[in-house]
Design a protein around this motif. Structure first.
Motif, PDB file in Angstrom:
ATOM      1  N   LEU A  86      -7.957  12.963 -15.289  1.00 40.28           N
ATOM      2  CA  LEU A  86      -6.661  12.489 -15.801  1.00 40.28           C
ATOM      3  C   LEU A  86      -5.844  13.466 -16.557  1.00 40.28           C
ATOM      4  CD1 LEU A  86      -8.375   9.129 -17.615  1.00 40.28           C
ATOM      5  CD2 LEU A  86      -6.903   9.241 -15.301  1.00 40.28           C
ATOM      6  N   LEU A  87      -6.622  14.549 -17.108  1.00 44.90           N
ATOM      7  CA  LEU A  87      -5.728  15.491 -17.821  1.00 44.90           C
ATOM      8  C   LEU A  87      -4.907  16.443 -16.717  1.00 44.90           C
ATOM      9  CD1 LEU A  87      -8.109  16.754 -20.693  1.00 44.90           C
ATOM     10  CD2 LEU A  87      -5.817  15.458 -20.910  1.00 44.90           C
ATOM     11  N   SER A  88      -5.778  16.748 -15.390  1.00 49.43           N
ATOM     12  CA  SER A  88      -5.212  17.590 -14.518  1.00 49.43           C
ATOM     13  C   SER A  88      -3.966  16.658 -13.852  1.00 49.43           C
ATOM     14  CB  SER A  88      -6.358  17.693 -13.184  1.00 49.43           C
ATOM     15  OG  SER A  88      -7.389  18.383 -13.729  1.00 49.43           O
ATOM     16  N   LEU A  97       4.759  21.510 -13.198  1.00 50.71           N
ATOM     17  CA  LEU A  97       3.931  20.925 -11.991  1.00 50.71           C
ATOM     18  C   LEU A  97       2.633  21.309 -11.893  1.00 50.71           C
ATOM     19  CD1 LEU A  97       6.918  21.341  -9.241  1.00 50.71           C
ATOM     20  CD2 LEU A  97       6.079  19.184 -10.712  1.00 50.71           C
ATOM     21  N   GLY A  98       2.029  21.312 -13.044  1.00 50.99           N
ATOM     22  CA  GLY A  98       0.423  21.435 -13.039  1.00 50.99           C
ATOM     23  C   GLY A  98       0.140  23.049 -12.848  1.00 50.99           C
ATOM     24  N   GLY A  99       0.875  23.875 -13.414  1.00 50.74           N
ATOM     25  CA  GLY A  99       0.719  25.334 -13.161  1.00 50.74           C
ATOM     26  C   GLY A  99       1.061  25.539 -11.582  1.00 50.74           C
ATOM     27  N   PHE A 100       2.143  25.241 -11.198  1.00 50.99           N
ATOM     28  CA  PHE A 100       2.656  25.413  -9.888  1.00 50.99           C
ATOM     29  C   PHE A 100       1.475  25.108  -8.651  1.00 50.99           C
ATOM     30  CE2 PHE A 100       4.692  28.534 -12.325  1.00 50.99           C
ATOM     31  CZ  PHE A 100       5.965  28.039 -12.477  1.00 50.99           C
ATOM     32  N   PHE A 101       0.795  23.789  -9.054  1.00 53.65           N
ATOM     33  CA  PHE A 101      -0.065  23.031  -8.065  1.00 53.65           C
ATOM     34  C   PHE A 101      -1.422  23.827  -8.233  1.00 53.65           C
ATOM     35  CE2 PHE A 101       4.097  22.138  -5.776  1.00 53.65           C
ATOM     36  CZ  PHE A 101       3.933  20.939  -6.209  1.00 53.65           C
TER      37      PHE A 101
END
Length: 150
Positions: A86-88, A97-101
């Motif tokens: 859920l955090l991810s 964007l989630g650390g560039f995916f």
């Protein structure tokens, strides 16, 4: 002192690693660390922006914490892995964007590996060994059947 053979540090680490979802916890912690490293805003800017900026540091920080908890407290791995996924997924919105995916994918993969880990599962037998066992098993049955017919 008992005369027990001393295990080297490498063998001790392998034994410790085998008793926990090591790769899942490591990937989740690395994903959170990668997201934290891709954050470029200073803490003054984050505090000025408010809650949205703070979540960009809070979620990956919790991902790192959950990854370490998975490594050192594997009994609660299901809760940690569900919270980790859920955090991810939440970092998609809060942290570039989630650390560039990359961080998002590392965190999601680590959480899934942790969720699927079974502590008391026997090691898998390779297909080659299973075939060999079935061949020797059928040979012993045919030789027993031939002896019983005599």
């Amino acid at each position: 002192m008992p005369d027990r053979p001393r295990r080297g540090p490498r063998l001790a680490f392998r034994g410790w690693r085998a008793r926990r979802p090591f790769w899942g916890g490591l990937l989740l912690a690395l994903g959170g660390g990668e997201i934290l490293l891709t954050e470029k805003a200073s803490l003054k800017v984050v505090l000025h922006i408010g809650m949205q900026g703070l979540a960009g540091y809070l979620l990956p920080g919790l991902m790192v914490l959950l990854g370490l908890l998975i490594l050192f407290n594997p009994a609660q791995r299901l809760f940690y892995s569900i919270t980790g996924i859920l955090l991810s997924l939440g970092t998609w919105l809060t942290s570039n964007l989630g650390g560039f995916f990359i961080g998002l994918l590392l965190g999601a993969t680590g959480s899934c590996l942790t969720f699927g880990w079974l502590p008391d599962q026997e090691p898998r037998i390779s297909r080659r060994k299973r075939r060999k066992q079935t061949r020797t098993g059928t040979r012993s049955l045919t030789s027993e059947g031939a002896e019983g017919a005599v």
